[in-house]
Design a protein around this motif. Structure first.
Motif, PDB file in Angstrom:
ATOM      1  N   GLN A 115       0.826  -1.204   0.000  1.00 26.89           N
ATOM      2  CA  GLN A 115       0.000   0.000   0.000  1.00 26.89           C
ATOM      3  C   GLN A 115       0.865   1.260   0.000  1.00 26.89           C
ATOM      4  O   GLN A 115       0.538   2.255  -0.656  1.00 26.89           O
ATOM      5  N   TYR A 116       1.969   1.216   0.727  1.00 26.26           N
ATOM      6  CA  TYR A 116       2.867   2.371   0.780  1.00 26.26           C
ATOM      7  C   TYR A 116       3.505   2.626  -0.587  1.00 26.26           C
ATOM      8  O   TYR A 116       3.562   3.772  -1.057  1.00 26.26           O
ATOM      9  N   ASP A 124      -4.194   5.032  -3.749  1.00 20.19           N
ATOM     10  CA  ASP A 124      -4.587   4.729  -2.370  1.00 20.19           C
ATOM     11  C   ASP A 124      -5.530   3.533  -2.363  1.00 20.19           C
ATOM     12  O   ASP A 124      -6.707   3.659  -2.680  1.00 20.19           O
ATOM     13  N   VAL A 125      -4.994   2.360  -2.002  1.00 24.21           N
ATOM     14  CA  VAL A 125      -5.839   1.164  -1.930  1.00 24.21           C
ATOM     15  C   VAL A 125      -6.223   0.837  -0.497  1.00 24.21           C
ATOM     16  O   VAL A 125      -7.054  -0.040  -0.250  1.00 24.21           O
ATOM     17  N   ALA A 192      -2.520  -6.249  -4.350  1.00 26.71           N
ATOM     18  CA  ALA A 192      -2.544  -5.672  -3.006  1.00 26.71           C
ATOM     19  C   ALA A 192      -3.915  -5.873  -2.363  1.00 26.71           C
ATOM     20  O   ALA A 192      -4.018  -6.126  -1.155  1.00 26.71           O
ATOM     21  N   VAL A 193      -4.968  -5.765  -3.163  1.00 26.58           N
ATOM     22  CA  VAL A 193      -6.315  -6.002  -2.655  1.00 26.58           C
ATOM     23  C   VAL A 193      -6.470  -7.469  -2.247  1.00 26.58           C
ATOM     24  O   VAL A 193      -7.032  -7.789  -1.198  1.00 26.58           O
ATOM     25  N   LYS A 194      -5.937  -8.361  -3.064  1.00 23.14           N
ATOM     26  CA  LYS A 194      -6.004  -9.789  -2.740  1.00 23.14           C
ATOM     27  C   LYS A 194      -5.175 -10.100  -1.483  1.00 23.14           C
ATOM     28  O   LYS A 194      -5.597 -10.868  -0.614  1.00 23.14           O
ATOM     29  N   LEU A 195      -4.002  -9.491  -1.383  1.00 19.08           N
ATOM     30  CA  LEU A 195      -3.135  -9.718  -0.229  1.00 19.08           C
ATOM     31  C   LEU A 195      -3.812  -9.301   1.065  1.00 19.08           C
ATOM     32  O   LEU A 195      -3.555  -9.864   2.130  1.00 19.08           O
ATOM     33  N   ARG A 196      -4.692  -8.310   0.980  1.00 22.00           N
ATOM     34  CA  ARG A 196      -5.401  -7.834   2.170  1.00 22.00           C
ATOM     35  C   ARG A 196      -6.191  -8.977   2.828  1.00 22.00           C
ATOM     36  O   ARG A 196      -6.272  -9.063   4.048  1.00 22.00           O
TER      37      ARG A 196
END
Length: 218
Positions: A115-116, A124-125, A192-196
């Motif tokens: 995310q960073y 900005d996710v 990144a969305v999946k990693l969340r």
């Protein structure tokens, strides 16, 4: 003979003077170089030049050596501790310590790190609630993981689910490594969305208590 001796003495004196001048010049140059101020960190990676010498992707790698990062973090915090600084410098030391803490917290967590890195590219996710994974197979895996955690009777039953989820996180890091290396922001954003999901499952596994309901943030 006396003239020859005088000439030799004068030559020797000149050599000593020249040598002293060169030594002084070298010392001054070295002192100036050592006292030259270093550039302040411009991003989280700049705080850890030993553990992350190549900086952020695409030049550096997305996966991080956590042990090396931790060692350098502890050394930095030991130097920046406010109690080691005089009263007039305590406020600055506290600010530096807080920045080091934030950098370490962000980079040591693969989700926060992704995310960073995306935020550095204007994406900005972390706060975009419209970003969701619509893959039915992935959503089914998430629901099954939740049930497994909730129904577990002891820690031993969570060993395999934990190992499986750790592997998912590693696989996701590999995808992000490739995406950032190619500067493919869309692919990095999707991953990144999946990693969340995987990181939320990890947090639930780490916080497991018998009979405690599991809430997985999406």
């Amino acid at each position: 003979m006396r003239t020859s001796i005088r000439s030799s003495v004068r030559a020797c004196v000149r050599c000593r003077v020249q040598a002293a001048s060169l030594c002084h010049a070298s010392s001054s140059s070295s002192s100036s170089s050592s006292s030259r101020p270093t550039s302040p960190p411009t991003n989280h990676y700049d705080f850890f030049p030993e553990a992350l010498p190549d900086g952020p992707p695409p030049r550096g790698h997305f996966p991080i050596d956590q042990r090396a990062l931790r060692r350098e973090f502890l050394r930095l915090q030991a130097k920046a501790h406010p109690d080691l600084h005089p009263a007039d410098l305590k406020a600055r030391a506290e600010a530096t310590s807080a920045r080091i803490n934030e950098a370490y917290k962000t980079l040591s967590n693969p989700l926060l790190r992704a995310q960073y890195l995306l935020s550095l590219r204007g994406v900005d996710v972390s706060n975009d609630e419209t970003l969701r994974v619509e893959d039915p197979n992935l959503l089914m895996m998430v629901l099954e993981a939740r049930e497994t955690i909730e129904e577990a009777q002891d820690e031993a039953e969570l060993e395999q689910p934990r190992a499986e989820n750790d592997e998912r996180i590693r696989a996701s890091e590999a995808v992000l490594e490739d995406a950032f290396a190619r500067d493919d922001i869309d692919a990095a954003k999707r991953e990144a969305v999946k990693l969340r999901y995987w990181v939320n499952i990890k947090d639930s596994l780490d916080a497991w208590e018998k009979g405690k309901p599991v809430v997985l943030e999406h």
